[in-house]
Design a protein around this motif. Structure first.
Motif, PDB file in Angstrom:
ATOM      1  N   THR A   8      33.394  22.117  -0.195  1.00  0.00           N
ATOM      2  CA  THR A   8      33.216  23.546  -0.374  1.00  0.00           C
ATOM      3  C   THR A   8      32.325  23.803  -1.579  1.00  0.00           C
ATOM      4  OG1 THR A   8      34.311  25.709  -0.426  1.00  0.00           O
ATOM      5  CG2 THR A   8      35.239  24.005  -1.856  1.00  0.00           C
ATOM      6  N   LEU A   9      32.056  25.076  -1.845  1.00  0.00           N
ATOM      7  CA  LEU A   9      31.152  25.448  -2.933  1.00  0.00           C
ATOM      8  C   LEU A   9      31.690  26.668  -3.675  1.00  0.00           C
ATOM      9  CD1 LEU A   9      28.350  25.669  -4.439  1.00  0.00           C
ATOM     10  CD2 LEU A   9      27.606  27.088  -2.512  1.00  0.00           C
ATOM     11  N   ALA A  10      31.617  26.622  -5.001  1.00  0.00           N
ATOM     12  CA  ALA A  10      31.944  27.800  -5.819  1.00  0.00           C
ATOM     13  C   ALA A  10      30.980  27.873  -6.985  1.00  0.00           C
ATOM     14  CB  ALA A  10      33.380  27.711  -6.329  1.00  0.00           C
ATOM     15  N   THR A  11      30.268  28.990  -7.117  1.00  0.00           N
ATOM     16  CA  THR A  11      29.320  29.130  -8.227  1.00  0.00           C
ATOM     17  C   THR A  11      29.881  29.980  -9.355  1.00  0.00           C
ATOM     18  OG1 THR A  11      28.277  31.089  -7.280  1.00  0.00           O
ATOM     19  CG2 THR A  11      27.338  28.955  -6.664  1.00  0.00           C
ATOM     20  N   ASN A  12      31.046  30.575  -9.156  1.00  0.00           N
ATOM     21  CA  ASN A  12      31.662  31.350 -10.242  1.00  0.00           C
ATOM     22  C   ASN A  12      33.185  31.262 -10.132  1.00  0.00           C
ATOM     23  OD1 ASN A  12      32.549  33.299  -8.293  1.00  0.00           O
ATOM     24  ND2 ASN A  12      30.514  34.225  -8.357  1.00  0.00           N
ATOM     25  N   SER A  14      35.448  33.485  -9.469  1.00  0.00           N
ATOM     26  CA  SER A  14      36.098  34.159  -8.344  1.00  0.00           C
ATOM     27  C   SER A  14      36.112  33.258  -7.124  1.00  0.00           C
ATOM     28  CB  SER A  14      35.356  35.448  -7.995  1.00  0.00           C
ATOM     29  OG  SER A  14      35.400  36.333  -9.079  1.00  0.00           O
ATOM     30  N   TYR A  15      34.946  32.748  -6.758  1.00  0.00           N
ATOM     31  CA  TYR A  15      34.901  31.829  -5.624  1.00  0.00           C
ATOM     32  C   TYR A  15      35.671  30.540  -5.918  1.00  0.00           C
ATOM     33  CZ  TYR A  15      31.786  34.742  -2.842  1.00  0.00           C
ATOM     34  OH  TYR A  15      31.276  35.764  -2.080  1.00  0.00           O
ATOM     35  N   ALA A  16      35.768  30.190  -7.214  1.00  0.00           N
ATOM     36  CA  ALA A  16      36.552  29.003  -7.570  1.00  0.00           C
ATOM     37  C   ALA A  16      38.018  29.183  -7.173  1.00  0.00           C
ATOM     38  CB  ALA A  16      36.435  28.714  -9.063  1.00  0.00           C
ATOM     39  N   MET A 101      33.243  23.926   4.334  1.00  0.00           N
ATOM     40  CA  MET A 101      34.037  25.143   4.514  1.00  0.00           C
ATOM     41  C   MET A 101      33.756  26.100   3.377  1.00  0.00           C
ATOM     42  SD  MET A 101      37.645  23.534   5.798  1.00  0.00           S
ATOM     43  CE  MET A 101      38.123  25.051   6.611  1.00  0.00           C
ATOM     44  N   ASP A 102      33.446  27.347   3.703  1.00  0.00           N
ATOM     45  CA  ASP A 102      33.254  28.382   2.695  1.00  0.00           C
ATOM     46  C   ASP A 102      34.495  28.474   1.802  1.00  0.00           C
ATOM     47  OD1 ASP A 102      30.735  29.275   3.366  1.00  0.00           O
ATOM     48  OD2 ASP A 102      31.375  31.288   3.990  1.00  0.00           O
ATOM     49  N   ALA A 103      34.276  28.899   0.556  1.00  0.00           N
ATOM     50  CA  ALA A 103      35.400  29.054  -0.365  1.00  0.00           C
ATOM     51  C   ALA A 103      36.313  30.225   0.027  1.00  0.00           C
ATOM     52  CB  ALA A 103      34.885  29.249  -1.786  1.00  0.00           C
ATOM     53  N   ASP A 104      35.845  31.058   0.968  1.00  0.00           N
ATOM     54  CA  ASP A 104      36.693  32.167   1.423  1.00  0.00           C
ATOM     55  C   ASP A 104      37.338  31.855   2.775  1.00  0.00           C
ATOM     56  OD1 ASP A 104      34.354  32.277   2.859  1.00  0.00           O
ATOM     57  OD2 ASP A 104      34.208  34.459   2.870  1.00  0.00           O
ATOM     58  N   THR A 105      37.551  30.564   3.023  1.00  0.00           N
ATOM     59  CA  THR A 105      38.303  30.194   4.220  1.00  0.00           C
ATOM     60  C   THR A 105      39.673  29.661   3.804  1.00  0.00           C
ATOM     61  OG1 THR A 105      37.360  27.960   4.255  1.00  0.00           O
ATOM     62  CG2 THR A 105      36.261  29.637   5.602  1.00  0.00           C
ATOM     63  N   VAL A 211      41.104  30.456   8.951  1.00  0.00           N
ATOM     64  CA  VAL A 211      40.824  31.880   8.818  1.00  0.00           C
ATOM     65  C   VAL A 211      39.677  32.048   7.829  1.00  0.00           C
ATOM     66  CG1 VAL A 211      41.775  34.114   8.185  1.00  0.00           C
ATOM     67  CG2 VAL A 211      43.257  32.381   9.187  1.00  0.00           C
ATOM     68  N   HIS A 212      38.759  32.936   8.136  1.00  0.00           N
ATOM     69  CA  HIS A 212      37.582  33.150   7.288  1.00  0.00           C
ATOM     70  C   HIS A 212      37.568  34.613   6.832  1.00  0.00           C
ATOM     71  CE1 HIS A 212      32.922  32.612   6.882  1.00  0.00           C
ATOM     72  NE2 HIS A 212      33.500  32.962   5.762  1.00  0.00           N
ATOM     73  N   PHE A 213      37.697  34.829   5.539  1.00  0.00           N
ATOM     74  CA  PHE A 213      37.712  36.192   4.993  1.00  0.00           C
ATOM     75  C   PHE A 213      36.291  36.655   4.736  1.00  0.00           C
ATOM     76  CE2 PHE A 213      41.725  34.181   3.915  1.00  0.00           C
ATOM     77  CZ  PHE A 213      42.655  35.148   4.259  1.00  0.00           C
ATOM     78  N   LEU A 214      35.505  36.746   5.807  1.00  0.00           N
ATOM     79  CA  LEU A 214      34.100  37.088   5.582  1.00  0.00           C
ATOM     80  C   LEU A 214      33.926  38.563   5.279  1.00  0.00           C
ATOM     81  CD1 LEU A 214      33.401  38.163   8.694  1.00  0.00           C
ATOM     82  CD2 LEU A 214      32.903  35.771   9.033  1.00  0.00           C
ATOM     83  N   GLY A 215      32.798  38.872   4.660  1.00  0.00           N
ATOM     84  CA  GLY A 215      32.542  40.257   4.292  1.00  0.00           C
ATOM     85  C   GLY A 215      32.792  40.513   2.815  1.00  0.00           C
ATOM     86  N   ALA A 216      32.730  41.779   2.449  1.00  0.00           N
ATOM     87  CA  ALA A 216      32.738  42.134   1.034  1.00  0.00           C
ATOM     88  C   ALA A 216      34.120  41.999   0.386  1.00  0.00           C
ATOM     89  CB  ALA A 216      32.233  43.557   0.859  1.00  0.00           C
ATOM     90  N   MET A 217      35.177  42.303   1.150  1.00  0.00           N
ATOM     91  CA  MET A 217      36.510  42.248   0.557  1.00  0.00           C
ATOM     92  C   MET A 217      37.093  40.848   0.685  1.00  0.00           C
ATOM     93  SD  MET A 217      37.404  44.956  -0.929  1.00  0.00           S
ATOM     94  CE  MET A 217      39.172  45.142  -1.074  1.00  0.00           C
ATOM     95  N   LYS A 218      37.161  40.140  -0.407  1.00  0.00           N
ATOM     96  CA  LYS A 218      37.732  38.803  -0.411  1.00  0.00           C
ATOM     97  C   LYS A 218      39.206  38.896  -0.812  1.00  0.00           C
ATOM     98  CE  LYS A 218      33.717  36.951   0.443  1.00  0.00           C
ATOM     99  NZ  LYS A 218      33.400  36.812   1.884  1.00  0.00           N
ATOM    100  N   PRO A 219      39.999  37.896  -0.497  1.00  0.00           N
ATOM    101  CA  PRO A 219      41.418  37.968  -0.893  1.00  0.00           C
ATOM    102  C   PRO A 219      41.580  38.239  -2.391  1.00  0.00           C
ATOM    103  CG  PRO A 219      41.068  36.098   0.558  1.00  0.00           C
ATOM    104  CD  PRO A 219      39.711  36.693   0.289  1.00  0.00           C
TER     105      PRO A 219
HETATM  106  N1  UDP Z   1      29.249  31.417  -2.723  1.00  0.00           N
HETATM  107  C1  UDP Z   1      29.423  31.163  -4.079  1.00  0.00           C
HETATM  108  N2  UDP Z   1      29.064  32.115  -4.992  1.00  0.00           N
HETATM  109  C2  UDP Z   1      28.568  33.334  -4.626  1.00  0.00           C
HETATM  110  C3  UDP Z   1      28.412  33.597  -3.252  1.00  0.00           C
HETATM  111  C4  UDP Z   1      28.772  32.625  -2.341  1.00  0.00           C
HETATM  112  O1  UDP Z   1      29.881  30.086  -4.455  1.00  0.00           O
HETATM  113  O2  UDP Z   1      28.273  34.156  -5.509  1.00  0.00           O
HETATM  114  C5  UDP Z   1      29.585  30.368  -1.735  1.00  0.00           C
HETATM  115  C6  UDP Z   1      31.071  30.345  -1.379  1.00  0.00           C
HETATM  116  O3  UDP Z   1      31.443  29.041  -0.974  1.00  0.00           O
HETATM  117  C7  UDP Z   1      31.097  31.306  -0.222  1.00  0.00           C
HETATM  118  C8  UDP Z   1      29.827  30.931   0.523  1.00  0.00           C
HETATM  119  O4  UDP Z   1      28.886  30.634  -0.526  1.00  0.00           O
HETATM  120  O5  UDP Z   1      32.265  31.176   0.558  1.00  0.00           O
HETATM  121  C9  UDP Z   1      29.263  32.000   1.449  1.00  0.00           C
HETATM  122  O6  UDP Z   1      29.347  33.297   0.872  1.00  0.00           O
HETATM  123  P1  UDP Z   1      30.432  34.368   1.398  1.00  0.00           P
HETATM  124  O7  UDP Z   1      31.646  33.638   1.843  1.00  0.00           O
HETATM  125  O8  UDP Z   1      30.594  35.393   0.336  1.00  0.00           O
HETATM  126  O9  UDP Z   1      29.678  35.004   2.641  1.00  0.00           O
HETATM  127  P2  UDP Z   1      30.373  35.627   3.967  1.00  0.00           P
HETATM  128  O10 UDP Z   1      31.201  34.553   4.583  1.00  0.00           O
HETATM  129  O11 UDP Z   1      31.201  36.811   3.530  1.00  0.00           O
HETATM  130  O12 UDP Z   1      29.211  35.994   4.833  1.00  0.00           O
END
Ligand code: UDP
Ligand code: MN
Length: 316
Positions: A8-12, A14-16, A101-105, A211-219
């Protein structure tokens, strides 16, 4: 297997937090794979320390000080910063196969079977099903592919400004070539499906594995009331079902928060957990009205637990 990993990836920070919950959820469902978190330079030390407790490998990836193709690509397309960082997963060549996997999954079941699939396997995007959603995908780390992806990115950019546009442009035969590369939707349930195709959600939603919390509102955009164990705020603004949101927060509060408290020590940090009510409670008249309009706050004051407590109190 030691040469296979979830990445996974986290650049800040919050995503951490998202990455912490994701990693913990993979552990809770007893994955046999390695766990890798790629982090950017802005992730704080205490967050890095927590990630190291959950992940086998925490790897700093910074396109800005990698004096290679990535850096050059970055100079030409500074707008694609986070995207370049995500593409770095292809440089993890000490693994033969990975699942990004996105950090918001959030994993709600063991998903190790994903490693039976080949590059590039992914689930359809709920908004445009001929594109795959890049929140969950199977790939093979390779210096060659990594280089080609960066080059593609610099030359063609991204049609959506993010990694999903780049990856769909690069792996552009995904929609038609090989059905085995189409992951079932339950491996990346962005439950806007719940609003756009409710009967299907009703039928299949309980089979969700990721589950993927996509979009602007993250958990982590919400606050969690530790007295009532409920999520506060407009839970319907989240793209995921309220019960998944609660699942995320329970994992955060019970397993991640204690680690954060240890790592932060006396230093203050934003946990999103609060014990005192934020707003003055609604009068019972207002609540009755809301209830009758079908707006029961069923994760909050009108949660099943609370209703049961009330009934128990009456019965006593
Ligand atoms: N991400 C990050 N820092 C950010 C934006 C995104 O680390 O400022 C990474 C993180 O793993 C995130 C993924 O990139 O889950 C994709 O972005 P996001 O999930 O916000 O997009 P969405 O799924 O809502 O389209
Ligand atoms: Mn996402």
């Amino acid at each position: 297997m030691a040469d296979q990993a979830f990445v996974t990836l986290a650049t800040n920070d919050s995503y951490a937090k998202g990455a912490m919950v994701l990693g913990q959820s993979l552990r809770n469902h007893k994955t046999s794979k390695k766990l890798v978190a790629m982090i950017g330079p802005h992730v704080s030390d205490p967050c890095r320390a927590v990630l190291r407790r959950i992940y086998d490998e925490v790897r700093l990836v910074d396109v800005l000080d990698s004096g290679d193709t990535a850096h050059l690509a970055m100079l030409k397309r500074p707008d694609l910063g986070v995207t370049f960082t995500k593409l770095h997963c292809w440089s993890l060549t000490h693994y033969s196969k990975c699942v990004f996997m996105d950090a918001d999954t959030l994993v709600v079941s063991n998903v190790d079977e994903l490693f039976d699939r080949e590059e590039l396997s992914a689930a359809p995007d709920p908004g445009w099903p001929d594109c795959f959603n890049s929140g969950v995908f199977v790939f093979r780390p390779s210096k060659e592919t990594h280089g080609k992806l960066l080059q593609y990115c610099t030359e063609h950019g991204s049609f959506d400004g993010g990694d999903q546009g780049v990856l769909n442009g690069f792996f552009n035969d995904w929609a038609t070539k090989d059905i085995s590369k189409h992951l079932p939707f339950i491996y990346n349930l962005g439950s806007i499906a719940m609003y756009t195709y409710a009967p299907a959600f009703k039928q299949f939603g309980s089979n969700a594995k990721v589950v993927h919390f996509l979009g602007a509102m993250k958990p982590w955009s919400y606050t969690y009331d530790t007295q009532t164990n409920t999520v506060r705020g407009d839970v319907h603004a989240s793209s995921a079902h309220p019960s998944f949101l609660l699942n995320w927060w329970n994992t955060f509060k019970q397993q991640v928060l204690p680690m954060m408290q240890q790592e932060y020590g006396d230093k203050p940090f934003h946990s999103g957990c609060e014990a005192a009510p934020a707003q003055p409670p609604m009068s019972s008249m207002e609540r009755k009205q809301k209830w009758e309009q079908g707006q029961a706050d069923y994760l909050g004051v009108d949660s099943f637990d609370n209703i049961q407590k009330k009934l128990d109190a009456f019965l006593k």
